[in-house]
Each structure stands twice: as structure tokens, then as C-alpha cells.
Write an enzyme that holds these catalytic residues in place. Sequence first.
Site, PDB file in Angstrom:
ATOM      1  N   GLU A  66     -29.193 -24.048  -3.781  1.00  0.00           N
ATOM      2  CA  GLU A  66     -29.829 -23.422  -2.614  1.00  0.00           C
ATOM      3  C   GLU A  66     -28.787 -22.922  -1.613  1.00  0.00           C
ATOM      4  O   GLU A  66     -28.981 -21.893  -0.994  1.00  0.00           O
ATOM      5  CB  GLU A  66     -30.769 -24.428  -1.934  1.00  0.00           C
ATOM      6  CG  GLU A  66     -31.957 -24.802  -2.807  1.00  0.00           C
ATOM      7  CD  GLU A  66     -32.989 -25.574  -2.039  1.00  0.00           C
ATOM      8  OE1 GLU A  66     -33.182 -26.760  -2.328  1.00  0.00           O
ATOM      9  OE2 GLU A  66     -33.605 -25.005  -1.141  1.00  0.00           O
ATOM     10  N   CYS A  74     -39.348 -28.751   2.276  1.00  0.00           N
ATOM     11  CA  CYS A  74     -38.632 -29.661   1.400  1.00  0.00           C
ATOM     12  C   CYS A  74     -37.564 -30.495   2.099  1.00  0.00           C
ATOM     13  O   CYS A  74     -37.887 -31.435   2.807  1.00  0.00           O
ATOM     14  CB  CYS A  74     -38.057 -28.895   0.217  1.00  0.00           C
ATOM     15  SG  CYS A  74     -37.779 -29.967  -1.176  1.00  0.00           S
ATOM     16  N   LYS A 117     -36.433 -21.866   5.734  1.00  0.00           N
ATOM     17  CA  LYS A 117     -35.910 -23.242   5.577  1.00  0.00           C
ATOM     18  C   LYS A 117     -34.571 -23.394   6.295  1.00  0.00           C
ATOM     19  O   LYS A 117     -33.656 -22.582   6.119  1.00  0.00           O
ATOM     20  CB  LYS A 117     -35.744 -23.554   4.090  1.00  0.00           C
ATOM     21  CG  LYS A 117     -35.317 -24.977   3.752  1.00  0.00           C
ATOM     22  CD  LYS A 117     -35.369 -25.156   2.248  1.00  0.00           C
ATOM     23  CE  LYS A 117     -34.977 -26.555   1.820  1.00  0.00           C
ATOM     24  NZ  LYS A 117     -35.100 -26.694   0.330  1.00  0.00           N
ATOM     25  N   ASN A 136     -35.282 -19.132   1.865  1.00  0.00           N
ATOM     26  CA  ASN A 136     -36.329 -19.976   1.257  1.00  0.00           C
ATOM     27  C   ASN A 136     -37.415 -20.075   2.322  1.00  0.00           C
ATOM     28  O   ASN A 136     -37.235 -20.784   3.320  1.00  0.00           O
ATOM     29  CB  ASN A 136     -35.736 -21.349   0.916  1.00  0.00           C
ATOM     30  CG  ASN A 136     -36.716 -22.226   0.146  1.00  0.00           C
ATOM     31  OD1 ASN A 136     -37.915 -21.976   0.150  1.00  0.00           O
ATOM     32  ND2 ASN A 136     -36.202 -23.248  -0.519  1.00  0.00           N
ATOM     33  N   GLU A 158     -43.363 -25.216  -2.019  1.00  0.00           N
ATOM     34  CA  GLU A 158     -42.143 -24.421  -1.812  1.00  0.00           C
ATOM     35  C   GLU A 158     -41.938 -23.531  -3.041  1.00  0.00           C
ATOM     36  O   GLU A 158     -42.207 -23.970  -4.179  1.00  0.00           O
ATOM     37  CB  GLU A 158     -40.958 -25.380  -1.661  1.00  0.00           C
ATOM     38  CG  GLU A 158     -39.577 -24.752  -1.662  1.00  0.00           C
ATOM     39  CD  GLU A 158     -38.461 -25.820  -1.760  1.00  0.00           C
ATOM     40  OE1 GLU A 158     -38.709 -26.891  -2.349  1.00  0.00           O
ATOM     41  OE2 GLU A 158     -37.361 -25.559  -1.232  1.00  0.00           O
ATOM     42  N   ASN A 173     -39.925 -28.975  -3.813  1.00  0.00           N
ATOM     43  CA  ASN A 173     -39.533 -29.122  -5.219  1.00  0.00           C
ATOM     44  C   ASN A 173     -38.490 -30.233  -5.218  1.00  0.00           C
ATOM     45  O   ASN A 173     -37.340 -29.978  -4.812  1.00  0.00           O
ATOM     46  CB  ASN A 173     -38.899 -27.840  -5.771  1.00  0.00           C
ATOM     47  CG  ASN A 173     -39.898 -26.732  -6.046  1.00  0.00           C
ATOM     48  OD1 ASN A 173     -40.206 -26.424  -7.192  1.00  0.00           O
ATOM     49  ND2 ASN A 173     -40.429 -26.114  -5.009  1.00  0.00           N
TER      50      ASN A 173
HETATM   51  N1  ING Z   1     -35.094 -30.481  -2.928  1.00  0.00           N
HETATM   52  C1  ING Z   1     -34.717 -31.838  -2.703  1.00  0.00           C
HETATM   53  C2  ING Z   1     -35.338 -32.431  -1.446  1.00  0.00           C
HETATM   54  O1  ING Z   1     -34.790 -32.448  -0.356  1.00  0.00           O
HETATM   55  C3  ING Z   1     -32.888 -33.501  -2.479  1.00  0.00           C
HETATM   56  C4  ING Z   1     -33.233 -32.041  -2.748  1.00  0.00           C
HETATM   57  C5  ING Z   1     -33.560 -34.519  -3.133  1.00  0.00           C
HETATM   58  C6  ING Z   1     -31.944 -33.799  -1.535  1.00  0.00           C
HETATM   59  C7  ING Z   1     -33.232 -35.868  -2.862  1.00  0.00           C
HETATM   60  C8  ING Z   1     -31.617 -35.126  -1.248  1.00  0.00           C
HETATM   61  C9  ING Z   1     -32.247 -36.152  -1.929  1.00  0.00           C
HETATM   62  O2  ING Z   1     -36.428 -32.960  -1.630  1.00  0.00           O
HETATM   63  C10 ING Z   1     -35.188 -29.413  -2.088  1.00  0.00           C
HETATM   64  N2  ING Z   1     -35.644 -28.251  -2.652  1.00  0.00           N
HETATM   65  O3  ING Z   1     -34.860 -29.449  -0.902  1.00  0.00           O
END
Ligand code: ING
Length: 304
Positions: free
Chosen positions: A146, A172, A127, A110, A47, A197
Amino acid sequence: MPRWLTVAAAQSGPISRDETRADVVERLVAQMREAHKQGCQFIAFPEVALTAFFPHWWIEDEAELDAWFETEMPGPDSQPLFDEAARLGIGFQLGYAELAVEDGRKRRFNSSVLVSADGAIIGRFRKMHLPGHIERRPDNPFQNLEQRYFERGNLGFQTWAGFGGRVGMCICNDRRWPESWRVLALKGAEIVFCGYNTPDNIPEHPEMDHLVAFHHQLCMQSAAYLNGMWTVGVAKAGIEEGVSQLGLTSIVAPSGQIVAQASTLGDELVVYRCDLDLSTEHRRLFNFERNRRPEFYGQISEQK
Ligand code: ING
């Protein structure tokens, strides 16, 4: 009859804020050449693969924010990647921040593109599930803006014929929503590429930090098994501008087994010879047409 597709999941290590796109594309081209040397017909990148993951920072100035986006794909900096793909005859998927002008206004997504072995774009995804927040959270060690910097995707989940099968993409946070995978499976996806990420800690939920890796793999493996398809997760890993990000770039078979996985937090190729026909075989046992009976599941009403 096997339908072989040798895939490289190209994990990226950190990209620094002052690394130029040309520098980054050189890294991606080097991975593409190595993938070709290892006999791959396809390479998948993370991503927002061309820059550092800028949603981790508060950016007030619009011009400064726009500088992190691509106004054309391919653009001058990413064209070498498309040229090299056509020269080598290798397809790829690339995540990037897309700045488009649609309906007479700027729109920021995204996004990711699916590119054929002759360097032509055959699919685009934006996304759908945007995590994080809109407001600045100064007490957090890093932001996830985001929802401030991107619009929700407006292309839905699509699949495309290519590479001997049918291919899908998600990005993601999409992987944490079962609908993403099920819609792609219902549209015939046999392999889905998902760049990410993912910080290895969640400022608002420190009680879950020890589960970040488990939850990532749970999403990828359950998606593969419950939908009978290959899932390929590609990380931007390591400590990027102070944010520690998960690696674990993986290729998962329709059985749910992780068949190949990264062991570092840097630029690393994860390669596997995938038989797309395993998806067909899996769906003989889990036959969507015969076994899924949505007409009998009852109306979905929010049970408060
Ligand atoms: N990053 C993370 C993901 O969904 C996240 C944000 C991490 C949300 C952990 C909830 C829990 O992997 C992106 N860029 O979506």
C-alpha cells in the site's frame, strides 16, 4: 427519542484476480437488494470492494497497476450500484482504489465514498494510515504494497450529515490509530464505517498471528466505547488469491458491545437496527466539552 438507522454491513468473500468489476458489482447489487428486503436504509461495503486486494501482489508495469484503479466514481462498471441504490432508496459506503489527476499529475488513493439514498456522493475519504512496505519482500508469502501503490490521504477525517445523524468513514489500518476515531468523534460522528482487508497472519510478526482477530475487535470495540459512537467494520474475507483474510464483520454499539457479527468467510450481510441516539446518551456520561481538558494535558513531546 430513538433515531433508528437499520444498517447492513455487507461482508465480501474473496474476489478472484480474474473476476470482472461487472461480476463483482452484481454480487454487491444482490447484497444491496437483500439489505433492502430486510428493511435496511444503509449498506456498507469493504475496503477496495470492486476488485481483489492487489497490494498483496508485486506489480511492476504502471499500466497493469492502473488497471486496478477507478478513474471515475461512479464509472461504467459501478454505475449499476448507484442506480440500484437510487431505485431502492438505500444509502451506501463503498471502498475502492481511486486514480485521480490533481495538480496535473496522477494520484492514487485507497478511498471510500458515502452515497445518499438517491445515489448522490455526499462524502469522500482517502485512507490516512498506509501499512506495509514500498520494497518487494520476496521471502514473504504475500506482499502489502500500500505504501508503494497509494499516497497518504489528503482529505483528513471528515463527517457528514446524513441518514438521521452524522456519519464518518475510515479504512482498515486507520482503525489501529486512536486519533482516527477521536478526530471523527470530535467532529460529531455518531456512526463510522470502516472497510478492511486484513490478512489473518502477519509475515513479519508470526508471534502475533493468534491475536489478529482479538486486535481487530479490540480496535472496533474500544473505538466505539471511548468515543461514544457506533462502529461498523466490513471485511473482505476468506482466502483471496492465496491470502487468508479475517472475517468478523461486526456492528458495535457505543457501549462497546458487538451487537451483530458475521459467522462465515463469504458474502454475508450483518444487519442491525441502530439507535443513533445511543451516541448522544453516551456522550452525556462522557461529555467531551465538559470532561476533556486538552489544555491541561501538557505538551506532547516525543519521550525518547
Ligand atoms: N490491512 C491490515 C490492517 O491494518 C495490518 C494490515 C494487519 C497491519 C495487521 C498491522 C497488523 O488491518 C490493511 N489493508 O490495512
